[in-house]
Design a protein around this motif. Structure first.
Motif: not given
Ligand code: GLU
Length: 394
Positions: A153, A156, A230
């Protein structure tokens, strides 16, 4: 379609084209938040189905890399918020909380099938910096060697605008290039790529095969998206462009389709297959796609032809303008005077020196290698010359 593609030469209808997916040995699967969550909680049944599918693929001898969204969706309710946050620190806090839950959900499920999973959290910097890129590559290959499934991932919690990839569709394309996987499968809440946005257009048709990502295809992409993730069609097409221009395949399919990846790899006609252009090397993929260009060189047609057709050096006489503020060894784009990007390469001079050189003396730009680009497709050429050679040519 480039003539070097075996698919273009041998197979012509959508069902036949799918048989090439049976040969895939390494696959990247990207799953969106809308598939594995309802936007506020992880969808346990969807995760069960996805892991079952990927475990089967792995048991069938295909190496699997998973790129997953869902950290923010899994995290924000845990912070006691009433809705998905929209400030950066709150989104990052949500991702930090959610990432643990997401990984735990995968680890527990994969272990039910005797599979081990590993977590890799990446940012754009990891792709831009050649050394980090190489280390990341080594780690990924070691994990695959040990039979572990890398689960990736974006990081973030540290990613701010300057260093973030921004969406996991693009991240998954970068990962496909890094791993040199033959296929990227993007699973979302869309069955595939349509002639128009199926949520707004009355009778859109599913396109089974995209041979070339043409202007019409871009127009059909519109700007679809959901509130939990997103991405949208545009980011998926961008991912397809990166992957296919590097010489690999991409499929867009519905994430709720049972055993969708297993069935795709058996050649079943599901979703949309984006066919590959000719293959380019790992280093050229990196130059072309893994780091945003820091500047532009606007060149005349002679210089363009020398680069693209002749595989020659970029001679100073051909450079019309230097734009941007790049440093030694940054990536720059080469543009025609009509504004068409056709090449990317690494510069051996910073922008200030180059501008001064162009203004004052016979001008020299030396690049170690370059990837030539036509409007929509990238064509690789090798370009390497010494300063002496350029000087003597000048
Ligand atoms: N990294 C984000 C998350 O895990 C998702 C980004 C995206 O959906 O593209 O929630």
């Amino acid at each position: 379609m480039n003539s070097s593609s075996p698919i273009a030469q041998k197979r012509c209808n959508p069902a036949e084209q799918r048989t090439c997916l049976r040969d895939v040995q390494r696959i990247v699967v990207k799953v969106g938040s809308s598939t594995i969550s309802d936007g506020a909680h992880l969808n346990e049944a969807a995760l069960d189905g996805l892991v079952h599918d990927l475990a089967l693929v792995k048991q069938n001898g295909v190496e699997v890399i998973l790129v997953t969204s869902g950290a923010i969706a899994a995290g924000w309710p845990q912070l006691g918020l009433k809705q998905r946050p929209n400030t950066l620190p709150h989104l990052q806090a949500a991702a930090a909380v959610g990432q643990i839950r997401l990984m735990a959900a995968y680890k527990d499920r994969f272990s039910n099938y005797g599979q081990r999973a590993a977590s890799m959290l990446l940012t754009r910097d990891d792709f831009s910096n050649r050394e980090r890129y190489t280390r990341m590559n080594d780690t990924m290959r070691a994990l695959l060697h040990f039979g572990v499934i890398p689960i990736i991932n974006e990081n973030d919690t540290v990613a701010v605008d300057e260093i973030k990839v921004g969406d996991n569709d693009t991240l998954s394309a970068y990962v496909t290039n890094l791993a040199q996987a033959q296929l990227l499968v993007i699973l979302s809440d869309q069955t595939g790529f349509y002639t128009a946005d199926p949520r707004h257009a009355p009778n859109p048709e599913l396109i089974h095969t995209v041979t070339t990502i043409s202007d019409e295809i871009w127009q059909a992409a519109g700007a679809a998206g959901t509130t939990s993730g997103t991405g949208g069609m545009v980011t998926k097409l961008r991912a397809a462009e990166i992957v296919t221009n590097s010489g690999e395949m991409m499929v867009m399919a519905h994430g709720q389709e049972p055993l969708v990846v297993t069935r795709l790899l058996k050649g079943e006609l599901l979703g949309t297959l984006f066919l590959p252009q000719s293959r380019i090397s790992g280093r050229k993929r990196w130059i072309a796609y893994s780091r945003p260009p820091k500047g532009r060189l606007i060149v005349d047609n002679g210089a363009r032809d020398a680069l693209v057709q002749g595989g020659k050096s970029l001679l100073p006489a051909g450079i019309r303008r230097v734009e941007g503020n790049f440093d030694y060894s940054d990536t720059v784009s080469c543009f025609t005077e009509n504004g068409v990007e056709f090449a990317r390469g690494l510069v051996n001079y910073n922008a200030v020196i180059l501008r001064n050189t162009l203004a004052n003396i016979p001008k020299i730009l030396k690049k170690s290698s370059v990837t030539a680009i036509t409007t929509k497709s990238y064509i690789a050429i090798t370009w390497s010359c010494s300063i002496d050679a350029v000087l003597s040519t000048v």
